[in-house]
Design a protein around this motif. Structure first.
Motif, short mmCIF file in Angstrom:
data_model
loop_
_atom_site.label_atom_id
_atom_site.label_comp_id
_atom_site.label_asym_id
_atom_site.label_seq_id
_atom_site.Cartn_x
_atom_site.Cartn_y
_atom_site.Cartn_z
N ASN A 264 59.00 77.46 33.59
CA ASN A 264 58.83 76.21 34.38
C ASN A 264 60.15 75.47 34.18
OD1 ASN A 264 57.54 74.11 35.74
ND2 ASN A 264 57.05 73.18 33.68
N MET A 265 60.68 75.02 35.52
CA MET A 265 61.95 74.06 35.59
C MET A 265 61.46 72.68 35.35
SD MET A 265 64.27 76.62 35.96
CE MET A 265 65.64 76.05 36.87
N VAL B 109 48.89 71.18 25.64
CA VAL B 109 49.54 70.05 26.39
C VAL B 109 48.72 69.25 27.21
CG1 VAL B 109 51.89 71.00 26.23
CG2 VAL B 109 50.37 71.47 28.16
N THR B 110 48.90 68.11 27.73
CA THR B 110 48.27 67.60 29.04
C THR B 110 48.76 67.52 30.03
OG1 THR B 110 47.04 65.96 27.35
CG2 THR B 110 46.71 65.25 29.53
N ARG B 111 48.38 68.23 31.30
CA ARG B 111 48.88 68.21 32.52
C ARG B 111 48.20 67.23 33.33
NH1 ARG B 111 53.08 71.84 32.55
NH2 ARG B 111 52.72 73.68 30.82
N CYS C 272 57.50 78.59 27.44
CA CYS C 272 56.22 78.52 26.47
C CYS C 272 54.99 79.12 27.38
CB CYS C 272 56.00 77.14 26.22
SG CYS C 272 55.09 76.13 27.30
N ARG C 273 53.94 79.43 26.57
CA ARG C 273 52.82 80.12 27.51
C ARG C 273 52.14 79.34 28.42
NH1 ARG C 273 52.53 84.83 28.76
NH2 ARG C 273 50.35 85.30 28.48
N GLU C 274 52.07 77.87 27.83
CA GLU C 274 51.49 77.01 29.00
C GLU C 274 52.09 76.74 30.02
OE1 GLU C 274 49.05 74.32 28.37
OE2 GLU C 274 48.46 74.63 26.32
N CYS C 275 53.56 76.81 30.03
CA CYS C 275 54.12 76.68 31.35
C CYS C 275 54.22 77.80 32.13
CB CYS C 275 55.70 76.18 31.20
SG CYS C 275 55.91 74.47 30.60
#
Length: 98
Positions: A40-41, A69-71, A28-31
């Motif tokens: 992102n693994m 998403v909340t990181r 996804c774009r966020e990852c």
């Protein structure tokens, strides 16, 4: 299984216990943003199997996205080493994308 880890400066420490619900790559774009472009693994862990043993992470969500998403990351060194994420990128808001 039991995993222990934390951030680069060691202020944030965590433990994850139990069997991962999923081991995967997220595209996804966020990852992609958080990884610098690559997938992102991650492992999806049950929330009750994950806890911080020291320190408190800072949280960030982009306000310009419809379903951000909340990181979580270390506020001292900036390390997202646990890469704990909840929300749409995790594909399951009831688990931890860690």
């Amino acid at each position: 299984m039991k995993f222990e880890g934390g951030c680069y400066c060691r202020k944030i420490r965590y433990v994850a216990e139990g069997e991962p619900r999923l081991k995967a790559q997220c595209h996804c774009r966020e990852c992609q943003y958080i990884s610098g472009g690559a997938p992102n693994m991650f492992m999806l862990m049950a929330p009750q199997g994950f806890r911080y043993t020291s320190g408190e992470p800072r949280k960030f969500s982009r306000s310009d996205l419809e379903s951000p998403v909340t990181r979580e990351f270390c506020g001292e060194c900036g390390d997202p080493s646990d890469n704990a994420t909840t929300g749409s990128a995790a594909g399951n808001p009831k688990g931890r994308h860690a």
